[in-house]
Write an enzyme that holds these catalytic residues in place. Structure first.
Site, PDB file in Angstrom:
ATOM      1  N   SER A  28       6.796  10.971  -8.391  1.00 49.14           N
ATOM      2  CA  SER A  28       7.991  10.295  -7.885  1.00 49.14           C
ATOM      3  C   SER A  28       9.203  11.153  -8.223  1.00 49.14           C
ATOM      4  CB  SER A  28       8.151   8.938  -8.571  1.00 49.14           C
ATOM      5  OG  SER A  28       9.416   8.376  -8.297  1.00 49.14           O
TER       6      SER A  28
ATOM      7  N   TYR B 219       8.909   3.252 -16.003  1.00 41.80           N
ATOM      8  CA  TYR B 219       8.362   3.883 -14.784  1.00 41.80           C
ATOM      9  C   TYR B 219       8.654   5.376 -14.794  1.00 41.80           C
ATOM     10  CZ  TYR B 219       7.689   4.794  -9.756  1.00 41.80           C
ATOM     11  OH  TYR B 219       7.278   5.307  -8.548  1.00 41.80           O
TER      12      TYR B 219
HETATM   13  N1  LIG Z   1       7.746   3.763  -2.154  1.00 44.20           N
HETATM   14  C1  LIG Z   1       8.469   4.648  -2.773  1.00 44.20           C
HETATM   15  O1  LIG Z   1       9.656   4.812  -2.486  1.00 44.20           O
HETATM   16  C2  LIG Z   1       7.873   5.515  -3.851  1.00 44.20           C
HETATM   17  C3  LIG Z   1       8.707   6.505  -4.390  1.00 44.20           C
HETATM   18  C4  LIG Z   1       8.201   7.343  -5.354  1.00 44.20           C
HETATM   19  C5  LIG Z   1       6.892   7.213  -5.765  1.00 44.20           C
HETATM   20  N2  LIG Z   1       6.110   6.225  -5.239  1.00 44.20           N
HETATM   21  C6  LIG Z   1       4.722   6.174  -5.704  1.00 44.20           C
HETATM   22  O2  LIG Z   1       3.859   6.204  -4.588  1.00 44.20           O
HETATM   23  C7  LIG Z   1       2.669   5.482  -4.865  1.00 44.20           C
HETATM   24  C8  LIG Z   1       2.443   4.453  -3.785  1.00 44.20           C
HETATM   25  O3  LIG Z   1       3.570   3.600  -3.737  1.00 44.20           O
HETATM   26  P1  LIG Z   1       3.845   2.543  -2.576  1.00 44.20           P
HETATM   27  O4  LIG Z   1       5.313   2.533  -2.368  1.00 44.20           O
HETATM   28  O5  LIG Z   1       2.924   2.744  -1.440  1.00 44.20           O
HETATM   29  O6  LIG Z   1       3.485   1.222  -3.409  1.00 44.20           O
HETATM   30  P2  LIG Z   1       2.948  -0.200  -2.957  1.00 44.20           P
HETATM   31  O7  LIG Z   1       3.294  -1.120  -4.081  1.00 44.20           O
HETATM   32  O8  LIG Z   1       3.413  -0.539  -1.603  1.00 44.20           O
HETATM   33  O9  LIG Z   1       1.366   0.041  -2.928  1.00 44.20           O
HETATM   34  C9  LIG Z   1       0.685   0.369  -4.109  1.00 44.20           C
HETATM   35  C10 LIG Z   1      -0.765  -0.032  -3.994  1.00 44.20           C
HETATM   36  O10 LIG Z   1      -1.368   0.259  -5.255  1.00 44.20           O
HETATM   37  C11 LIG Z   1      -2.189  -0.828  -5.607  1.00 44.20           C
HETATM   38  N3  LIG Z   1      -2.353  -0.916  -7.060  1.00 44.20           N
HETATM   39  C12 LIG Z   1      -1.454  -1.341  -7.991  1.00 44.20           C
HETATM   40  N4  LIG Z   1      -2.011  -1.320  -9.206  1.00 44.20           N
HETATM   41  C13 LIG Z   1      -3.274  -0.875  -9.043  1.00 44.20           C
HETATM   42  C14 LIG Z   1      -4.344  -0.657  -9.925  1.00 44.20           C
HETATM   43  N5  LIG Z   1      -4.248  -0.922 -11.238  1.00 44.20           N
HETATM   44  N6  LIG Z   1      -5.504  -0.176  -9.425  1.00 44.20           N
HETATM   45  C15 LIG Z   1      -5.632   0.068  -8.099  1.00 44.20           C
HETATM   46  N7  LIG Z   1      -4.667  -0.136  -7.212  1.00 44.20           N
HETATM   47  C16 LIG Z   1      -3.497  -0.613  -7.681  1.00 44.20           C
HETATM   48  C17 LIG Z   1      -1.496  -2.066  -5.053  1.00 44.20           C
HETATM   49  O11 LIG Z   1      -2.419  -3.133  -4.908  1.00 44.20           O
HETATM   50  C18 LIG Z   1      -0.957  -1.525  -3.742  1.00 44.20           C
HETATM   51  O12 LIG Z   1      -1.871  -1.712  -2.670  1.00 44.20           O
HETATM   52  C19 LIG Z   1       2.861   4.901  -6.267  1.00 44.20           C
HETATM   53  O13 LIG Z   1       2.263   5.759  -7.224  1.00 44.20           O
HETATM   54  C20 LIG Z   1       4.366   4.909  -6.457  1.00 44.20           C
HETATM   55  O14 LIG Z   1       4.742   4.961  -7.815  1.00 44.20           O
HETATM   56  C21 LIG Z   1       6.574   5.373  -4.309  1.00 44.20           C
END
Ligand SMILES: NC(=O)c1ccc[n+]([C@@H]2O[C@H](COP(=O)([O-])OP(=O)(O)OC[C@H]3O[C@@H](n4cnc5c(N)ncnc54)[C@H](O)[C@@H]3O)[C@@H](O)[C@H]2O)c1
Length: 259
Positions: free
Chosen positions: A142, A154
Site C-alpha cells: 500500500s 495498518y
Molecule cells: N483499496 C485501496 O485503496 C487499497 C489501497 C492500498 C492497499 N490496498 C490493499 O489491497 C488489498 C486488497 O484490498 P481491497 O481494497 O480489495 O479490500 P477489500 O476489503 O475490498 O477486499 C479484501 C478481501 O480480503 C478478504 N479478507 C480479509 N481478511 C481476510 C483473511 N484473514 N483471510 C482471507 N481473506 C481475507 C475479505 O474478505 C475481502 O474479500 C489489501 O491488502 C489492501 O490492504 C487497498
C-alpha cells in the site's frame, strides 16, 4: 501480438472475494490461467461468482483465512492432490484498521499484522514448496507502506510487509522464484467505500493523476509481475497510485506556487 504467457499456469489469489482480489482472479482467467481463488466465506462470494470461467475448471474457489496456518497446509495438500504445481501466488488479502497513534492498541496492531503480514508469510511458507523455477509471488502492499499514512497499525503492517517481501525475494531468488510488491494508492473497492469522504478528497489533492484508481489498474500490474514478461524483476516495489507516493511533500507546494 505479445502475450502475458499465463495460459495454463496455476495462480492462487487470497482475499479474492471482492475488490482487487476479485479483479485479479477475473483478469487471470481471461489471460488463460487456472485460478485458485480464496477468501473467508465458505461458499463462493457473489463478486467472484460473476467471473465467467473462460474454460472448465479455470476458476476454483477454496475458503481460506490467511492467518490460519492449518488452512494454508490444507490448501497446499488439496492442490497437490489435484496433481497441480503452483506458478503464482498473490498475497492480496488485507484488512484496514483506522485507529490513530495515541488510540491504537496492541490488539489493533496484532490483528492487522496477523492478516497483512503473517498471512503473506504463511502463504509463502505453505506454497513455495509447490513452486518450480519460473514461478512468481506478488505481495499487495500500500502507499501506506511508503509514507506516514495516519492509521498507524495498518501503516506499520504494510511497512513490515515490505521487509518480508525483500527477504523472500532474496531467499527465493536462487530457486528461480520471483517476489515483488505492488503498492496501490486510492483504489475504488469496498475497503475504500467505507472511508470518510474527507479521506478521498484529501488523497485526490495529493494524487498527480487527479483521480482514484480502478481494481483493473492494480490487477494489470499484478498480472505483469506474475508473467514471464517480468522474468528479471524481483525484489521490486511498484506503486500503483497515480503518482501519490512519488512526490514526497512537493505537490501541495507546487500547487500553491502555480498562482
Ligand atoms: N483499496 C485501496 O485503496 C487499497 C489501497 C492500498 C492497499 N490496498 C490493499 O489491497 C488489498 C486488497 O484490498 P481491497 O481494497 O480489495 O479490500 P477489500 O476489503 O475490498 O477486499 C479484501 C478481501 O480480503 C478478504 N479478507 C480479509 N481478511 C481476510 C483473511 N484473514 N483471510 C482471507 N481473506 C481475507 C475479505 O474478505 C475481502 O474479500 C489489501 O491488502 C489492501 O490492504 C487497498
Amino acid at each position: 501480438m505479445i502475450s502475458l504467457q499465463l495460459e495454463g499456469r496455476t495462480v492462487v489469489v487470497t482475499g479474492a472475494g471482492q475488490g482487487q482480489g476479485a479483479a485479479e482472479a477475473r483478469l487471470l482467467v481471461e489471460a488463460g490461467a487456472r485460478v485458485i481463488a480464496t477468501d473467508l466465506a465458505s461458499e463462493i462470494p457473489a463478486g467472484l461468482a460473476a467471473v465467467p470461467p473462460a474454460a472448465a475448471n479455470a476458476l476454483v474457489y477454496r475458503p481460506l483465512d490467511v492467518a490460519d496456518a492449518e488452512g494454508w497446509a490444507k490448501l497446499a495438500h488439496w492442490i497437490q492432490s489435484q496433481g497441480w504445481q503452483v506458478d503464482g501466488l498473490v498475497n492480496n488479502a488485507g484488512i484496514t484498521q483506522r485507529s490513530r497513534l495515541l488510540d491504537a492498541t496492541v490488539a489493533d496492531l496484532q490483528r492487522v499484522y496477523e492478516v497483512n503480514v503473517a498471512g503473506a508469510l504463511l502463504g509463502i511458507q505453505a506454497l513455495a514448496p509447490l513452486m518450480a523455477s519460473g514461478s512468481a509471488i506478488v505481495n499487495v502492499g500500500s502507499v501506506a507502506g511508503l509514507t506516514a499514512h495516519y492509521p498507524v497499525a495498518y501503516t506499520a503492517s504494510k511497512w513490515a510487509l515490505r521487509g518480508l517481501s525483500q527477504v523472500a525475494a532474496m531467499e527465493m531468488g536462487p530457486r528461480g522464484i520471483r517476489v515483488n510488491t505492488v503498492h496501490p494508492g486510492f483504489i475504488e473497492t469496498p475497503m475504500t467505500a467505507s472511508a470518510k469522504p474527507e479521506f478521498k478528497q484529501a488523497t485526490l489533492a495529493e494524487t498527480p493523476l487527479g483521480r482514484t484508481g480502478s481494481v483493473e489498474e492494480v490487477a494489470g500490474v499484478v498480472l505483469f509481475l506474475l508473467s514471464p514478461l517480468s522474468s528479471y524483476v524481483t525484489g521490486a516495489e511498484i506503486p500503483v497510485d497515480g503518482g501519490q507516493s512519488g512526490h514526497g511533500a512537493a505537490k501541495s507546494v507546487s500547487d500553491a506556487m502555480r498562482g
